[in-house]
Motif scaffolding. Structure first.
Motif, PDB file in Angstrom:
ATOM      1  N   MET A   1      21.657  77.442  37.811  1.00  0.00           N
ATOM      2  CA  MET A   1      22.574  76.527  37.134  1.00  0.00           C
ATOM      3  C   MET A   1      23.280  77.200  35.966  1.00  0.00           C
ATOM      4  N   LYS A   2      22.613  78.152  35.342  1.00  0.00           N
ATOM      5  CA  LYS A   2      23.243  78.880  34.234  1.00  0.00           C
ATOM      6  C   LYS A   2      24.514  79.570  34.708  1.00  0.00           C
ATOM      7  N   GLU A   3      24.466  80.134  35.902  1.00  0.00           N
ATOM      8  CA  GLU A   3      25.643  80.804  36.438  1.00  0.00           C
ATOM      9  C   GLU A   3      26.712  79.806  36.865  1.00  0.00           C
ATOM     10  N   GLU A   4      26.287  78.638  37.329  1.00  0.00           N
ATOM     11  CA  GLU A   4      27.270  77.590  37.645  1.00  0.00           C
ATOM     12  C   GLU A   4      28.033  77.183  36.389  1.00  0.00           C
ATOM     13  N   VAL A   5      27.314  77.019  35.293  1.00  0.00           N
ATOM     14  CA  VAL A   5      27.962  76.646  34.034  1.00  0.00           C
ATOM     15  C   VAL A   5      28.864  77.775  33.546  1.00  0.00           C
ATOM     16  N   ARG A   6      28.440  79.005  33.751  1.00  0.00           N
ATOM     17  CA  ARG A   6      29.285  80.132  33.354  1.00  0.00           C
ATOM     18  C   ARG A   6      30.633  80.074  34.085  1.00  0.00           C
ATOM     19  N   ARG A   7      30.586  79.732  35.354  1.00  0.00           N
ATOM     20  CA  ARG A   7      31.835  79.616  36.122  1.00  0.00           C
ATOM     21  C   ARG A   7      32.716  78.486  35.577  1.00  0.00           C
ATOM     22  N   ILE A   8      32.073  77.409  35.118  1.00  0.00           N
ATOM     23  CA  ILE A   8      32.822  76.302  34.513  1.00  0.00           C
ATOM     24  C   ILE A   8      33.527  76.777  33.239  1.00  0.00           C
TER      25      ILE A   8
ATOM     26  N   ARG B   1      27.787  83.476  24.786  1.00  0.00           N
ATOM     27  CA  ARG B   1      28.425  83.895  23.534  1.00  0.00           C
ATOM     28  C   ARG B   1      29.738  84.640  23.792  1.00  0.00           C
ATOM     29  N   LYS B   2      29.723  85.588  24.705  1.00  0.00           N
ATOM     30  CA  LYS B   2      30.940  86.371  24.954  1.00  0.00           C
ATOM     31  C   LYS B   2      32.046  85.487  25.514  1.00  0.00           C
TER      32      LYS B   2
ATOM     33  N   PRO C   1      28.094  91.197   9.986  1.00  0.00           N
ATOM     34  CA  PRO C   1      28.326  90.610  11.308  1.00  0.00           C
ATOM     35  C   PRO C   1      28.106  89.092  11.334  1.00  0.00           C
ATOM     36  N   MET C   2      28.952  88.398  12.089  1.00  0.00           N
ATOM     37  CA  MET C   2      28.895  86.942  12.153  1.00  0.00           C
ATOM     38  C   MET C   2      27.536  86.455  12.624  1.00  0.00           C
ATOM     39  N   VAL C   3      26.900  87.196  13.520  1.00  0.00           N
ATOM     40  CA  VAL C   3      25.607  86.770  14.039  1.00  0.00           C
ATOM     41  C   VAL C   3      24.570  86.692  12.924  1.00  0.00           C
ATOM     42  N   LEU C   4      24.720  87.523  11.888  1.00  0.00           N
ATOM     43  CA  LEU C   4      23.796  87.482  10.751  1.00  0.00           C
ATOM     44  C   LEU C   4      24.186  86.389   9.759  1.00  0.00           C
ATOM     45  N   LEU C   5      25.473  86.201   9.556  1.00  0.00           N
ATOM     46  CA  LEU C   5      25.921  85.108   8.691  1.00  0.00           C
ATOM     47  C   LEU C   5      25.427  83.767   9.238  1.00  0.00           C
TER      48      LEU C   5
END
Length: 544
Positions: A52-59, A91-92, A508-512
């Motif tokens: 399902m994670k890949e299905e959502v990625r396609r969405i 994230r990407k 980096p934003m990930v640390l902020l």
């Protein structure tokens, strides 16, 4: 099994019993035996979730590829993924989508020209991700009285949330918040549908940016399920992912409970708060992703160790004992235990050993900055002299200059940075954090003030360090209520400064985002009471 004298009772002959008694743990050994699902159920969920994670990625990819006139669809999708707590998988894809939204200014502005909802959500999401967007986008929505609002509740909520991404000097956003807070409160007195009423109540309690992600995810899954516009694939995946992550957290807590029980068998901790579960929940938002399990556990152990020292300094030892103990900490040598009172030695040696173990584990992971963890532990201290001399600082600046550095928020945030690994946390980031920049000043001030507001009344019956509440009363000659009002303004300004730091992106934003997540935890724990010291009202949230 090694035994030690009971600290509170043996030390009573010289110093009296502990100054303050805390409620016992509400958890006991719960996580030693708790199994949220069977192994077969877990494997089945994992297989289904992966597909399902890949299905959502396609969405997500399909939405990103649509034309600019589908801006509302794109923004709603990103917002839903974040509020459902599954955005960390994409994230990407989300970053790419928002970058395109930001870059495509002309078409985007045309698509949202007369749409306050889309303008608000776009402003909110872009600023949340560190994009500088002018608040002038709201000017065109002013009415004849100069106010900006909407009769649509969903739009009103989006506008209110967007305005909380303000920085200093943005009067238009200040006015949006002030005017629409009144409107939202008025709506609560009308005959709203229950679901809308709950959304309004939640918004008034905390704007979207300030909510603890996992708490919001559990709440919003139920909200999203009732939406006509929901995507059932996303909904089902969100439920699966939430349950799978909860399984990981339960395993973390089992390991932490075993560690805590072992510590209790070697060190008498009856003077302290038994809050291993609550500490984990506090630290978790900074490193919430399931694959950071080991880092969460290490961070929680250090946070518990800091809390033990806090209780010891605040609740038990004298000024002379404090000076001796602090001097021994600065030496960082188990042999120095011989210099401190016998009843404090087990606590001292275990604090050193626990920290040294974390440093060693970081080195095994080839972390180039492991020694910073040691520096953070050694920098801990408390203001026992103020307590014993009944000293009240002349002003808040004097108070915070010392007290905000000992609240351990800075130490724990830097440790969270370390646990992200060298590929994210460079030497430059560590050096920046240790300069005590505006981001960390805002976080530590928030931690100090929120703690003081909630603990002030409780501490009046015991010897305690003068709080920022007392200092504010002295500085301005005001009542407790007026002092708290002034301090809440300082907390609000701290949030504003944190938004500015996220826009400036000096690391980096990930640390902020870790700093913002820590601030959310603070806000959650101290919103209406001190849920750390008195956690009975927290248990329903943790078990949901």
């Amino acid at each position: 099994m090694a035994t030690t004298a009971t600290i509170c009772s043996s030390h009573a002959a010289a110093e009296q019993a502990c100054r303050r008694q805390y409620p016992p743990s509400v958890w006991g050994d719960f996580f030693l035996t708790h199994e949220p699902c069977t192994q077969e159920e877990l494997l089945s969920m994992q297989v289904k979730a992966q597909a399902m994670k890949e299905e959502v990625r396609r969405i997500v990819l399909a939405a990103a590829a649509t034309a600019s006139d589908q801006l509302s669809v794109k923004l709603d999708l990103v917002d839903a993924l974040q509020r459902l707590g599954v955005d960390y998988h994409y994230r990407k894809e989300i970053d790419d989508l928002l970058r395109a939204v930001y870059d495509d200014k002309q078409q985007v502005e045309a698509a949202s020209a007369d749409d306050l909802y889309v303008t608000s959500l776009r402003f909110y999401l872009l600023r949340k991700h560190g994009y500088t967007v002018s608040s002038d986008v709201f000017v065109k929505f002013r009415d004849e009285q100069g106010n900006i609002s909407s009769d649509d509740v969903g739009t009103l909520i989006a506008l209110y949330d967007a305005a909380h991404m303000r920085v200093r000097g943005e009067g238009i956003l200040d006015n949006i918040i002030a005017f629409n807070r009144c409107r939202l409160k008025a709506l609560m007195k009308t005959d709203l549908e229950p679901a809308l009423a709950e959304e309004v109540r939640t918004t008034l309690e905390a704007s979207r940016f300030r909510r603890v992600q996992r708490v919001e995810a559990r709440r919003f899954i139920s909200v999203y399920e009732e939406k006509v516009t929901r995507d059932n694939t996303i909904l089902e995946f969100a439920k699966l992912d939430y349950n799978l992550v909860q399984v990981v957290y339960c395993k973390d807590l089992k390991e932490l409970t075993l560690w805590w029980k072992d510590l209790q068998s070697r060190v008498d901790l009856t003077f302290s708060r038994d809050r291993i579960v609550e500490t984990f929940f506090w630290m978790k938002p900074m490193i919430y992703e399931p694959y950071y399990s080991h880092s969460r556990i290490m961070l929680t152990k250090l946070a518990v160790s800091f809390a033990l020292l806090d209780d010891m300094y605040d609740n038990y030892i004298t000024t002379d004992e404090s000076n001796i103990f602090t001097a021994a900490l600065e030496m960082w040598d188990e042999k120095a235990a011989e210099q401190i009172p016998e009843y404090l030695r087990p606590l001292y040696t275990n604090f050193i050993r626990n920290t040294d173990k974390v440093v060693a584990e970081l080195k095994l992971q080839n972390n180039q900055h492991a020694e910073v963890a040691l520096h953070m532990a050694k920098s801990f201290h408390a203001e026992v002299t103020w307590r014993d001399e009944h000293y009240v600082p002349a002003n808040l600046d004097e108070h915070l200059q010392i007290s905000e550095r000992s609240v351990t928020a800075m130490q724990l945030l830097v440790l969270a940075f370390l646990f992200m690994g060298d590929d994210v946390t460079t030497r430059e980031v560590i050096d920046w954090a240790l300069t005590y920049p505006k981001l960390i000043k805002a976080l530590t001030a928030m931690a100090r003030i929120l703690n003081d507001i909630r603990s002030h009344e409780r501490e009046q019956g015991t010897d305690h360090m003068a709080s920022t509440v007392q200092t504010c009363m002295k500085q301005y000659g005001v009542t407790i209520e007026e002092a708290i009002e002034k301090l809440n303004v300082m907390v609000e300004n701290a949030w504003i400064d944190m938004v500015q730091e996220c826009l400036d992106q000096k690391c980096p934003m990930v640390l902020l985002e870790k700093a913002v997540s820590f601030a959310r935890s603070l806000d959650f724990y101290y919103k209406s009471e001190d849920l750390f010291t008195r956690p009975s009202n927290l248990k329903p949230t943790l078990t949901s």
